[in-house]
Scaffold this active site. Sequence first.
Site, PDB file in Angstrom:
ATOM      1  N   THR A 183       3.359   2.117   0.238  1.00 44.88           N
ATOM      2  CA  THR A 183       3.056   1.462   0.788  1.00 44.88           C
ATOM      3  C   THR A 183       2.465  -0.327  -0.493  1.00 44.88           C
ATOM      4  O   THR A 183       2.144   0.045  -1.563  1.00 44.88           O
ATOM      5  CB  THR A 183       2.300   1.370   1.583  1.00 44.88           C
ATOM      6  OG1 THR A 183       2.362   0.671   2.998  1.00 44.88           O
ATOM      7  CG2 THR A 183       0.497   1.361   1.236  1.00 44.88           C
ATOM      8  N   LYS A 212       0.011  -0.375   8.984  1.00 45.56           N
ATOM      9  CA  LYS A 212      -0.746  -0.306   8.169  1.00 45.56           C
ATOM     10  C   LYS A 212      -2.420  -1.369   7.767  1.00 45.56           C
ATOM     11  O   LYS A 212      -3.460  -1.311   7.586  1.00 45.56           O
ATOM     12  CB  LYS A 212      -0.378  -0.263   7.138  1.00 45.56           C
ATOM     13  CG  LYS A 212       0.891   0.289   7.115  1.00 45.56           C
ATOM     14  CD  LYS A 212       1.472   0.773   5.324  1.00 45.56           C
ATOM     15  CE  LYS A 212       3.046   1.653   5.497  1.00 45.56           C
ATOM     16  NZ  LYS A 212       3.853   0.876   4.282  1.00 45.56           N
ATOM     17  N   GLY A 241      -7.436  -1.596   5.887  1.00 44.24           N
ATOM     18  CA  GLY A 241      -5.687  -1.473   5.099  1.00 44.24           C
ATOM     19  C   GLY A 241      -5.940  -0.499   4.604  1.00 44.24           C
ATOM     20  O   GLY A 241      -7.121   0.267   3.767  1.00 44.24           O
ATOM     21  N   SER A 244       1.497   1.278  -3.969  1.00 46.93           N
ATOM     22  CA  SER A 244       2.206   1.491  -4.918  1.00 46.93           C
ATOM     23  C   SER A 244       2.781  -0.058  -5.411  1.00 46.93           C
ATOM     24  O   SER A 244       2.708  -0.496  -6.821  1.00 46.93           O
ATOM     25  CB  SER A 244       4.140   2.149  -4.769  1.00 46.93           C
ATOM     26  OG  SER A 244       4.243   2.087  -3.407  1.00 46.93           O
TER      27      SER A 244
END
Length: 194
Positions: free
Chosen positions: A6, A38, A50, A129
Site C-alpha cells: 500500500t 486506509k 493512515g 511499498s
Amino acid sequence: MKIRGTTILAVRHKGKVSVAGDGQVTLDVSILKHGARKVRRLYHNNVVVGFAGATADAFTLFERFDQKLEQYNGNLLRAAVELAKDWRTDRVLRHLEALMIAVSHEKSLIISGNGDVVEPDDEVMAVGSGGPYALAAARALIKHSDLSASDIAREAMKIAATIDIYTNDQITIEEIDTTGEEESTNKKINKKKR
C-alpha cells in the site's frame, strides 16, 4: 499467502496537513479490492491516521489508537508512545506487521510495531511499498510547485501508483487545517490508471 503493499503519504504544507492512502488490497499476486479505505479520522476528527499492512490489523490498531487518544485527551505524541509500548509487549498486537502514520494540528508521526515513534525531519512522510516513490514525488512538488497540501498528496500518490504494483490510483485524502480553523476536507478520487 500474505496481504501486502500500500502507500500512505502525509504532507504538511501551507497551513494544512493531508494524509493520502491508495485503495488497493493485494493477496499474493492478486488484487482483492480496489477501493479500501486506509485513512481514517480519530479523536473527534482532530487526528488523521493512515495504515500500511493487513486490513484486519488496521481495524485493531485504529481502535486501540483511538482508545489511547481518548485516554490522553488527544495528546498525539503521548498516545502514540503508549500504543507503541502496547504494540511491542502485547501478545496479540505483537504479531501485527504494520506501520501507521498519525497527524494532528501540531505533530506528524510514524508508529511501528517495533515500538518506534518517529517524527520526520521535514514536512513529508510516507510508509508502505510505494512510500519511497510518493515521498520523493511530494518533496519535489513542495520544492518546485505552488500546489496545496492535498494537491501535492494526490499528485505524489498518482506517481507512486504508476511505479509500485501494490499501489493503485483510487486515493482517499483526509485534510486538517493546522491554522486552528475548523475547516476539514475529505476527498475521494477514483480514476483509472493510465
